[in-house]
Design a protein around this motif. Structure first.
Motif, PDB file in Angstrom:
ATOM      1  N   THR A  51       0.830  -1.205   0.000  1.00 52.31           N
ATOM      2  CA  THR A  51       0.000   0.000   0.000  1.00 52.31           C
ATOM      3  C   THR A  51       0.860   1.249   0.000  1.00 52.31           C
ATOM      4  OG1 THR A  51      -1.748  -1.151   1.215  1.00 52.31           O
ATOM      5  CG2 THR A  51      -1.783   1.253   1.259  1.00 52.31           C
ATOM      6  N   THR A  57      -4.812   3.995  -1.084  1.00 50.15           N
ATOM      7  CA  THR A  57      -5.532   3.965   0.174  1.00 50.15           C
ATOM      8  C   THR A  57      -5.356   2.599   0.834  1.00 50.15           C
ATOM      9  OG1 THR A  57      -7.528   3.226  -0.963  1.00 50.15           O
ATOM     10  CG2 THR A  57      -7.253   5.608  -0.653  1.00 50.15           C
ATOM     11  N   GLU A  59      -6.989  -0.403   2.722  1.00 49.55           N
ATOM     12  CA  GLU A  59      -8.282  -1.039   2.971  1.00 49.55           C
ATOM     13  C   GLU A  59      -8.195  -1.901   4.223  1.00 49.55           C
ATOM     14  OE1 GLU A  59     -10.046  -3.098  -0.249  1.00 49.55           O
ATOM     15  OE2 GLU A  59      -9.708  -1.487  -1.690  1.00 49.55           O
ATOM     16  N   SER A  61     -10.151  -4.180   5.185  1.00 47.55           N
ATOM     17  CA  SER A  61     -10.458  -5.590   4.919  1.00 47.55           C
ATOM     18  C   SER A  61      -9.203  -6.363   4.510  1.00 47.55           C
ATOM     19  CB  SER A  61     -11.520  -5.697   3.814  1.00 47.55           C
ATOM     20  OG  SER A  61     -11.071  -5.077   2.620  1.00 47.55           O
ATOM     21  N   SER A 136      -2.407   4.344   9.110  1.00 49.07           N
ATOM     22  CA  SER A 136      -3.060   5.409   8.345  1.00 49.07           C
ATOM     23  C   SER A 136      -2.696   6.782   8.898  1.00 49.07           C
ATOM     24  CB  SER A 136      -4.579   5.209   8.385  1.00 49.07           C
ATOM     25  OG  SER A 136      -5.236   6.284   7.759  1.00 49.07           O
ATOM     26  N   VAL A 144      -9.698   3.138   4.294  1.00 49.03           N
ATOM     27  CA  VAL A 144     -10.991   2.820   3.692  1.00 49.03           C
ATOM     28  C   VAL A 144     -11.550   1.570   4.363  1.00 49.03           C
ATOM     29  CG1 VAL A 144     -12.201   2.202   1.564  1.00 49.03           C
ATOM     30  CG2 VAL A 144     -10.302   3.839   1.498  1.00 49.03           C
ATOM     31  N   TYR A 145     -12.737   1.701   4.912  1.00 48.92           N
ATOM     32  CA  TYR A 145     -13.364   0.553   5.575  1.00 48.92           C
ATOM     33  C   TYR A 145     -13.950  -0.410   4.551  1.00 48.92           C
ATOM     34  CZ  TYR A 145     -12.750   3.053   9.928  1.00 48.92           C
ATOM     35  OH  TYR A 145     -12.194   3.696  10.995  1.00 48.92           O
ATOM     36  N   GLY A 146     -14.505   0.121   3.487  1.00 48.78           N
ATOM     37  CA  GLY A 146     -14.966  -0.682   2.354  1.00 48.78           C
ATOM     38  C   GLY A 146     -15.806  -1.874   2.760  1.00 48.78           C
ATOM     39  N   TYR A 148     -15.368  -4.163   4.894  1.00 49.26           N
ATOM     40  CA  TYR A 148     -14.862  -4.709   6.151  1.00 49.26           C
ATOM     41  C   TYR A 148     -15.873  -5.656   6.791  1.00 49.26           C
ATOM     42  CZ  TYR A 148     -13.057  -4.853  10.920  1.00 49.26           C
ATOM     43  OH  TYR A 148     -12.580  -5.272  12.130  1.00 49.26           O
ATOM     44  N   SER A 151     -16.034  -8.896   4.813  1.00 46.53           N
ATOM     45  CA  SER A 151     -14.770  -9.605   4.991  1.00 46.53           C
ATOM     46  C   SER A 151     -14.718 -10.257   6.374  1.00 46.53           C
ATOM     47  CB  SER A 151     -13.591  -8.641   4.827  1.00 46.53           C
ATOM     48  OG  SER A 151     -12.370  -9.294   5.054  1.00 46.53           O
TER      49      SER A 151
END
Length: 248
Positions: A51, A57, A59, A61, A136, A144-146, A148, A151
Motif C-alpha cells: 500500500t 488507500t 483497505e 479488509s 493510516s 478505507v473501511y470498504g 470490512y 470480509s
C-alpha cells in the motif's frame, strides 16, 4: 410431545472451562498460536508495504485478511489437538474418572473449540483495526473501511466452520498426526482434485462449499451435502468411537 429447556449442568460448565483452558495453556497450542501470530504479522507488513509503495488507500479488509488467513489455517489444527491430545497421552483416563459421561466431555470440546474460534476472529478484528488506524495516521494514508463487514463475516465462517470440521474429523480418526495430515490435505489438495474430476457435482463433495454458502450464499443442497460429508458424518463416527473406545 412437550419440549423443555435443559440447562448445562455444573459438571458441563467445568468440562467446558477445562477444555477451553487446554486450548491456550498447553505447549503445542502455544506454539501454534505463536506461528499464527508471526505469519499474520508478516502478511500485515506485506499488505502495508504494498500500500505504501503504491501510495494508495489502505483497505481495512486487506489487513483483516492478512491476520485471519493464518487463523483459518491453524484454528482447525488447534481443534484437532483439543480432540485427540488426551488420547495420545492417556490423560482421558483421569478425565473420564471425574466425568464418566463421555458425551459431556466430547460436547465440551466442541463448544470450547467453537468459542475459541470466535475469540480468534474478534481478536483479529481488533488488531486489524488498531494496526490500520495507526499506520493510516502515521503514514498519512487514507483508511478505507470498504467491505470490512463482509470480509469479517467471511473470516468468521471460515474459521468457525474449519474448526468444527477439524474437530469432527479428529474425533473420527482419533489420531493427532493422521488428523492433521488429513485436514491439511482436505483444504489444500482434496477440494482442488475434486474440482478437476469430470462429470461429478464437485460442489456437493468439496469441504469449502458449506463455508462459502454461509459467507456468500448460493445453493442450499450442495451446502447441506458438504456439511453432512465433512462435519455431521465424521462427528457421528467420532461420537460412536469415543463411546466405545477403551480408556485403560
Amino acid at each position: 410431545m412437550k419440549w423443555t429447556f435443559a440447562p448445562v449442568s455444573r459438571a458441563g460448565w467445568v468440562a467446558i472451562h477445562v477444555e477451553a483452558r487446554k486450548l491456550i495453556d498447553t505447549r503445542s497450542a502455544r506454539w501454534l498460536q505463536l506461528v499464527m501470530a508471526s505469519v499474520g504479522l508478516v502478511l500485515i507488513a506485506l499488505a502495508i508495504g504494498l500500500t505504501s509503495a503504491r501510495s494508495a488507500t489502505l483497505e481495512l479488509s486487506v489487513v483483516l485478511a492478512g491476520l485471519a488467513l493464518p487463523g483459518a489455517v491453524i484454528a482447525p489444527l488447534l481443534a484437532i489437538l483439543a480432540i485427540t491430545s488426551d488420547w495420545q497421552h492417556k490423560d482421558v483416563v483421569k478425565f473420564y474418572a471425574v466425568q464418566p459421561k463421555r458425551s459431556v466431555i466430547l460436547a465440551a470440546k466442541y463448544i470450547a473449540v467453537t468459542v475459541f474460534a470466535v475469540a480468534v476472529v474478534l481478536v483479529d478484528c481488533v488488531i486489524a483495526l488498531l494496526v490500520a488506524t495507526v499506520f493510516s495516521w502515521a503514514a498519512n494514508v487514507p483508511l478505507v473501511y470498504g467491505a470490512y463487514g463482509s470480509s469479517l463475516w467471511q473470516v468468521v465462517c471460515s474459521v468457525v466452520v474449519g474448526s468444527v470440521s477439524g474437530a469432527a474429523v479428529a474425533s473420527a480418526l482419533m489420531s493427532t498426526p493422521v488428523a492433521i495430515v488429513f485436514v491439511l490435505a482436505q483444504s489444500t489438495v482434496l477440494d482442488l482434485l475434486i474440482g478437476f474430476i469430470p462429470n461429478i457435482p464437485a460442489a456437493y463433495l468439496q469441504s469449502g462449499t458449506f463455508s462459502s454458502f454461509l459467507s456468500e450464499g448460493g445453493e442450499v443442497i450442495p451446502a447441506v451435502s458438504s456439511a453432512l460429508i465433512w462435519i455431521v458424518v465424521p462427528a457421528l463416527i467420532g461420537a460412536w468411537r469415543h463411546a466405545k473406545r477403551d480408556v485403560v
